[in-house]
Scaffold this active site. Structure first.
Site, PDB file in Angstrom:
ATOM      1  N   ASN A 184       8.891  -4.749  -4.660  1.00 30.48           N
ATOM      2  CA  ASN A 184       9.822  -4.104  -5.590  1.00 30.48           C
ATOM      3  C   ASN A 184      10.934  -5.038  -6.081  1.00 30.48           C
ATOM      4  OD1 ASN A 184      10.898  -4.127  -3.028  1.00 30.48           O
ATOM      5  ND2 ASN A 184      11.871  -2.132  -3.215  1.00 30.48           N
ATOM      6  N   GLU A 193      13.234  -4.676   7.568  1.00 35.15           N
ATOM      7  CA  GLU A 193      13.808  -3.899   6.461  1.00 35.15           C
ATOM      8  C   GLU A 193      12.709  -2.992   5.956  1.00 35.15           C
ATOM      9  OE1 GLU A 193      16.778  -3.699   5.593  1.00 35.15           O
ATOM     10  OE2 GLU A 193      17.730  -5.486   6.359  1.00 35.15           O
ATOM     11  N   CYS A 215      13.804   1.027  -1.637  1.00 36.98           N
ATOM     12  CA  CYS A 215      13.710   1.528  -0.271  1.00 36.98           C
ATOM     13  C   CYS A 215      14.854   2.469   0.093  1.00 36.98           C
ATOM     14  CB  CYS A 215      13.710   0.347   0.686  1.00 36.98           C
ATOM     15  SG  CYS A 215      15.069  -0.776   0.362  1.00 36.98           S
ATOM     16  N   GLU A 267      20.572  -7.619   6.516  1.00 38.18           N
ATOM     17  CA  GLU A 267      20.566  -8.694   5.528  1.00 38.18           C
ATOM     18  C   GLU A 267      21.940  -8.724   4.879  1.00 38.18           C
ATOM     19  OE1 GLU A 267      16.673  -7.996   3.373  1.00 38.18           O
ATOM     20  OE2 GLU A 267      16.251  -9.838   4.477  1.00 38.18           O
TER      21      GLU A 267
END
Ligand code: NAD
Length: 487
Positions: A153, A250, A284, A461
């Site tokens: 994505n 993630e 997400c 992150e």
């Protein structure tokens, strides 16, 4: 073929091909046209990439943090100068509209190199610990060879969000983009070399779910950072546990976005739309369970329906387009099957629910879709759809909505819209999620940590927190007197 790269892989500072690897095509999701033909990495390519990273890493780690940072900041500048070309490539790779990629993809990657290049001279300092006469100090040291595995994505952003903190902390990286979006990471590798990064420190190899394990199981790999779905996360974490590698996960989500009846309604509707339809819903952290307090339900839905039906769907390279296709035929089929389930299980279709009729051709387009009267037990309220499908659920009071919002295996993100700031803080405090927003949604600047809890993953992150996940502590005790031994 509009985006044909020089070769499939980028290893040790140059493009490398190995036609023994399984051939696969990269398609432009707006037309289905083949834009590049590549080969998945063979075991020999994987070995070559890891060997290059292993060789290059110690010298890089020995450079001063300022010198490392300078190279990363130069890469950020080059990315910004080439934002248009990189954004067009990202649009071809993903089908996301240029209106989005030009502000959200290479620029976000550049922010990452700029931030980590800037903070690294001060970001990895250790502590001095006085112990009476003796003392100790800690230092943070790099892990070595890190593997990054990306989803489709945000291919350029994901490559940079992993490469920037890893490299800043003194590691080398082998990155495998998603097989759906193989192109952007190769350009990032080229740019890093142009910025002065020594060869072998950022390598890109292609492949799919059969290539990933070759990286994850490799004994010379110290860490794996995955962006992907929960089922993949479970497999990768299990494989990494086999020889105790560090991991950052993630993963997916089914995040709640709660709209109280005192909220600024236009902002809440805009936030819900951004948190469900941006990147054709393939984000997400999307707030896909929109809980709306009953008193404002009808007004919320009527504003939402009107604005959703005004979304401009079309050719992604056209600046006026606000929503492009989904990334692949398979992903669109998956989303359409969820829409069918929503209808079958009794949710009320407010708008969308099929293919847009004004778009012709092969593209994987789909209508932005809103369901109301969704209940917690419906499939569309429980499973990650990863497409532009918003579920609106009603609620009566605060305690009820918090309990229902938390009734999920996921814990990536959550949002609250309310004019009552005390309530905003009180509610986010009780929501089980790693990343939360009050009166906005889905903003992820590099300065703030991003990541999930529960089944949505672990590790963070961005921000200084990411540096901790790409380094480990070394503690040194210094004896200042004579050793007193009882024997
Ligand atoms: P995916 O899990 O199918 O694939 C992700 C990557 O893992 C791909 O590169 C794939 O080739 C690789 N892979 C698959 N099986 C593997 C294995 N056994 N070993 C090693 N690598 C393997 O995910 P996707 O369909 O590409 O992306 C969508 C998913 O990613 C969604 O669930 C979404 O929520 C999640 N996602 C999470 C974040 C986040 O930051 N939390 C960001 C973007 C996407």
């Amino acid at each position: 073929m509009r985006a044909q790269p020089t070769a499939s892989h980028f290893i040790d500072g140059e493009y490398v091909e190995d036609t023994e690897g399984t051939a696969f095509d990269s398609l432009y999701p707006a037309t289905g046209e083949v834009i590049a033909r590549l080969h998945a990495a063979t075991p020999a390519i994987v070995e070559k990439a890891i060997a290059a990273a292993k060789r290059a890493q110690p010298e890089w780690a020995a450079m001063s943090p300022t010198a490392r940072g300078r190279i990363l900041r130069r890469a950020a500048d080059i990315m910004r100068e080439r934002n248009r070309a990189l954004s067009e490539l990202e649009t071809l790779d993903t089908g996301k509209p240029i209106q989005e990629t030009i502000v959200a993809d290479p620029t976000s990657g550049a922010d990452s190199f700029e931030f980590f290049g800037g903070v690294i001279p001060a970001g990895l300092n250790g502590d001095y610990i006085p112990l009476g006469g003796d003392f100790a100090y800690t230092k943070r040291v790099p892990l070595g060879v890190c593997v990054g595995i990306g989803a489709w994505n945000y291919p350029q952003q994901i490559a940079c969000w992993k490469a920037a903190p890893a490299l800043a902390a003194g590691n080398a990286m082998v990155f495998k983009p998603s097989e759906n979006t193989p192109l952007g990471a190769l350009k990032i590798a080229e740019i890093l070399i142009e910025a002065g990064l020594p060869k072998g420190l950022f390598n890109v190899i292609q492949g799919d779910r059969s290539t990933g394990p070759l990286l994850v199981n490799h004994p010379d790999v110290a860490k794996v950072s995955l962006t992907g779905s929960v089922p993949t996360g479970r497999k990768v974490a299990a494989a990494a546990a086999g020889n105790l590698k560090h991991v950052t996960m993630e993963l997916g989500g089914k995040s709640p976005l709660i709209v109280f009846d005192d909220a600024d309604l236009d902002s809440a509707v805009g936030g819900a739309m951004l948190g469900n339809f941006y990147s054709t819903g393939q984000v997400c952290s999307n707030g896909t369970r929109v809980f709306v307090q009953k008193a404002i339900k009808q007004e919320f839905l009527s504003k939402l329906k009107a604005r959703t039906e005004n979304i401009v769907i079309g050719e992604p390279l056209d600046e006026a387009t606000q929503m492009g296709p989904m990334v692949s035929f398979e992903q669109r089929q998956k989303v359409l099957s969820y829409i069918d389930k929503g209808k079958a299980e009794g949710a009320t279709l407010i708008t969308g629910g099929g293919l847009p009729n004004h778009v012709t051709g092969e593209g994987y387009y789909i209508q932005p879709t809103v369901f109301a009267d969704v209940t917690d037990d419906m499939t569309i309220a429980r499973e990650e759809i990863f497409g532009p499908v918003m579920c609106v659920l009603d609620f009566d009071d605060e305690a009820e909505v918090i309990a229902r919002a938390n009734t999920t295996e996921f814990g990536l993100a959550a949002g609250v819209f309310t004019a009552d700031l005390t309530r905003g803080h009180r509610v986010v405090d009780q929501l089980d999620a790693g990343t939360l927003w009050i009166n906005t949604y889905n903003l992820c600047p590099v300065e703030i940590p991003f990541g999930g809890s529960k089944q949505s993953g672990f590790g963070r992150e961005n921000s200084l927190a990411a540096l901790e996940h790409y380094s480990e502590l070394k503690t040194v005790y210094v004896g200042m007197g004579k050793v007193e031994a009882p024997y």
